[in-house]
Every structure is written in C-alpha cells, then in structure tokens.
Design an enzyme around this catalytic site. Sequence first.
Site, PDB file in Angstrom:
ATOM      1  CG  LEU A 150      35.507  33.854  39.946  1.00 29.56           C
ATOM      2  CD1 LEU A 150      34.196  33.009  39.894  1.00 29.56           C
ATOM      3  CD2 LEU A 150      35.784  34.629  39.132  1.00 29.56           C
ATOM      4  CG  ASP A 151      36.108  38.788  44.415  1.00 30.15           C
ATOM      5  OD1 ASP A 151      37.570  38.228  45.087  1.00 30.15           O
ATOM      6  OD2 ASP A 151      36.760  40.443  43.815  1.00 30.15           O
ATOM      7  NE  ARG A 152      29.949  38.412  49.598  1.00 23.95           N
ATOM      8  CZ  ARG A 152      29.697  39.830  50.928  1.00 23.95           C
ATOM      9  NH1 ARG A 152      29.539  38.813  51.783  1.00 23.95           N
ATOM     10  NH2 ARG A 152      30.246  40.861  50.706  1.00 23.95           N
ATOM     11  NE  ARG A 211      36.249  44.556  43.820  1.00 22.12           N
ATOM     12  CZ  ARG A 211      36.353  43.723  44.570  1.00 22.12           C
ATOM     13  NH1 ARG A 211      36.238  42.236  44.887  1.00 22.12           N
ATOM     14  NH2 ARG A 211      35.664  44.324  46.349  1.00 22.12           N
TER      15      ARG A 211
END
Length: 259
Positions: free
Chosen positions: A93-95, A194
């Site tokens: 998962l992205d930060r 995104r």
Amino acid sequence: MRVDGSAQAKSHRLEGGEELEVQLPAQEPQVALQAENVEFRIAYEDDHLLVVDKPAGVVVHPAASHGSGTLVHGLLGKAGGGEEGRPGIVHRLDRDTSGLLVVARSEEAHRRLQDLVRDRALERRYVALVRGRPRSWRGKIEAPIGRDRDDPTRQSLDTERPRDAVTHFAVAELLRGHTLVNVRLETGRTHQIRVHLAAIDLPVVGDPVYGVSEAALGRQFLHAGELGFDHPFTGERVEVESPLPPELDSYLGRLRANG
C-alpha cells in the site's frame, strides 16, 4: 556512457557493433534489519499468514529514503518468506494509503500468496473520495500503466513500458463537488487507483501527485477497507474489514454537513 571510447549522451542511438563502457553505481552494503515499534493493527492471524491494518504515513518496506520505521521493521519475528529486506511482503500500500494487506509468515506461504495475486484471486476493495462526479454509476477502467516517459517518479498511461491494469469502481455516495466511490482492484500496479481515477477526471482528494491537495485532510482519501481470499492452505474463505480511519470519517462528515 562511452561508445567506442567517446563519451555520449544517454539519448545517443546505437547502430550495432559498438563497444560500450558504463560505470555502475556503487551498491551500499545491506544493513541488517532490526525490530522497531511501528504502529499497526493485526486484523487476522494464523500460523501461515497475517492481515495487517496499516495506518497512513507508514511505509511498507525499507527503501533508499526509508531505512527505518517501516511496516517490515514492525513485523520482524512475525513475518517471513520472499525477498531479502522485505520478509513476508506480498503486495504493498502507498505510504499515505491506510488499510489492509496480507503478509506471509513462511517461504511456502509467500509463494502461495503470490500465486493468489498472480491469479487475481486476492480481492482488494478500497474506498476513495474524489473531486467531481462520474459519468456513470459504475465502470471499469482498463488502461495499461508504467513509469511516466518524462518523470520516473510518477506512474502514467504515457509510458514506454505499459503493464496491464484494471480497476473497477462504483458510486457509493454523491456529495456536493465530490463523490465517494468503492474501488476494486483486478490488478495491483504501483499507484494504480490514483492514476486510473485521475485519468477519468476523478482525482483523489488529498493526493498531491495525481489528485488534488487538501491541507485540511493531511493525507490522501484512499483506504483499503476489505480484503478477501481463499486461504492458500486450508481453502477456507477469509474476509477481513477495516473501518474508515477517524480522520477520513471526520472529513467525510464535514462534507456531508455542508450539503
């Protein structure tokens, strides 16, 4: 880079048969991982795997700019298998994306979980708040992505190395100027949700790279709220949920109050 003894630019085109000289960057020695106290919740656990609920702001595994404080550091002793330096990690998962991800506890578990990902049998569902209103109540975005041609720090549809990427979305709630959408990943490319939502003019709120910045939020409104899969050892169905974090729930409440 030197071609036949002469320095050339990176854009120099080769004709074939030339002698090339390149200088590889020195590799930094691998630093041994050390266990750290890192904030996260274990949402599911058995002898073979974990499902972790990661808060926003925590990086999943060490990288050049994140040598400590990652989820991997917090999971040392609980996870295993896979690449050196990122034991147990099957997907990321992205930060600044919160929510659920599955982690292996052994080499065999890692291999079987990777097979689930490869077979698109790991069901990942997200909640995202976007700016704007979709043209339809539900849809499928099927657009290959990869590193942007001009900016290697970004992912893009304009890429020299496209990889298949499929995202499904459905409207959950219409708000003034915004839409809450449920998103299901069929593939799991870097920054896929995104990039795909921005490509259909629905940028994620709070995303300064592909979406729209929102100082009052302080993070992107993207949460991995549901994870489902057939257990790779027992075959039993595993379904795990994570509620919206308080900061996202509060922000959504303010939007609703404003009509």
